[in-house]
Design an enzyme around this catalytic site. Structure first.
Site, PDB file in Angstrom:
ATOM      1  N   HIS A  94       0.855  -1.180   0.000  1.00 34.94           N
ATOM      2  CA  HIS A  94       0.000   0.000   0.000  1.00 34.94           C
ATOM      3  C   HIS A  94       0.894   1.235   0.000  1.00 34.94           C
ATOM      4  O   HIS A  94       2.010   1.224   0.534  1.00 34.94           O
ATOM      5  CB  HIS A  94      -0.898   0.029   1.240  1.00 34.94           C
ATOM      6  CG  HIS A  94      -2.079  -0.884   1.166  1.00 34.94           C
ATOM      7  ND1 HIS A  94      -3.013  -0.826   0.155  1.00 34.94           N
ATOM      8  CD2 HIS A  94      -2.496  -1.882   1.994  1.00 34.94           C
ATOM      9  CE1 HIS A  94      -3.953  -1.738   0.357  1.00 34.94           C
ATOM     10  NE2 HIS A  94      -3.655  -2.405   1.455  1.00 34.94           N
ATOM     11  N   CYS A 138      -0.318   2.377  -4.544  1.00 36.66           N
ATOM     12  CA  CYS A 138      -1.033   3.632  -4.776  1.00 36.66           C
ATOM     13  C   CYS A 138      -0.141   4.810  -4.408  1.00 36.66           C
ATOM     14  O   CYS A 138       0.674   4.724  -3.488  1.00 36.66           O
ATOM     15  CB  CYS A 138      -2.323   3.679  -3.963  1.00 36.66           C
ATOM     16  SG  CYS A 138      -3.608   2.554  -4.560  1.00 36.66           S
TER      17      CYS A 138
END
Length: 259
Positions: A94, A138
């Site tokens: 992430h 991301c």
């Protein structure tokens, strides 16, 4: 003006060492509170295959905290890379704005902080060699709606007396799966769009095509071959484009090792 195709060998990195080098894959899939990154294990498997195809010694670690990620890079920096062509790092995790990455403990760390150990200040045996970083995470929450278009048809030898300085960040390439500020797409059954394209290009062209050209082809594949398909109109029909930040000073070719 000299043609790019006829550039002399000193514009190409020396990839004739005994070994290709280490490729470290950090696959963060399960977190304390952040959502599970379903499909990341597929990225890991496909990346391992592609990098072994290019001759790397692949090392995989799963579900690492921030401290463990830092420790891994410090360990890599402590190794002797003298007989290696280069070093490669893949981080699957992430992320957020400003190149923030998350460990499985949900703590945040900057990409710069993670990779500093392999820079010349700490890792002398990688000076002048390519340090290739690929990040699938991301980099924000922005979505790319796309637009409809109509298609028209040398490391210095210590025995020599000549010395010169190199920038600390020279010979580094960072391949991001998406633009700064944007979401990175991943499917549970096939993994991230970026890694799907990257591994396909490495497998098909890795033994003869120059790295920058391969990464342009990766951009092309992600831009043209992928589009989100969901029942939620807010997330449906979205696109993505990878982003390459290159501080390389020469060309990179993963030509097969002579046996």
């Amino acid at each position: 003006m000299e043609s790019i195709a006829k550039l002399p060998d000193y514009f190409k990195y020396d990839m004739s060492h005994k070994r290709r080098g280490f490729a470290l894959i950090i696959n963060n899939e399960h977190f304390m509170n952040l959502p599970e990154r379903e499909g990341s294990s597929i990225d890991t498997q496909e990346m391992r295959i592609a990098l072994e195809h290019l001759g790397f010694e692949v090392i995989v670690y799963h579900n690492q905290t921030v401290k463990e990620m830092k420790d891994l890079l410090n360990d890599m920096a402590s190794k002797d890379h003298t007989d290696n062509d280069c070093f490669l790092l893949v981080i699957l995790s992430h992320g957020n704005k400003e190149d923030i990455l998350y460990g499985t403990d949900d703590n945040a760390v900057t990409l710069e902080e993670i990779i500093k150990p392999i820079l010349p200040g700490k890792c002398k045996s990688l000076i002048g060699k390519p340090k290739l970083i690929f990040v699938s995470a991301c980099r924000g929450e922005n979505l790319d709606k796309g637009i409809d278009v109509c298609d028209a048809k040398d490391v210095t030898n210590e025995c020599e007396t000549h010395w010169h300085k190199l920038p600390l960040w020279a010979d580094v390439l960072i391949g991001f799966g998406t633009m700064s500020g944007f979401y990175s797409w991943r499917t549970p059954s096939q993994g991230t769009w970026f890694i799907q394209a990257l591994t396909a290009v490495f497998m098909n062209y890795g033994h003869w095509m120059e790295l920058h050209t391969m990464l342009t082809l990766v951009n092309n594949k992600v831009a043209n071959n992928f589009e989100s398909l969901t029942s939620d109109s807010t997330w449906n029909g979205m696109k993505q484009i990878p982003c390459i930040s290159s501080m390389l000073t020469k060309q990179v070719y993963f030509l097969p090792k002579q046996t």
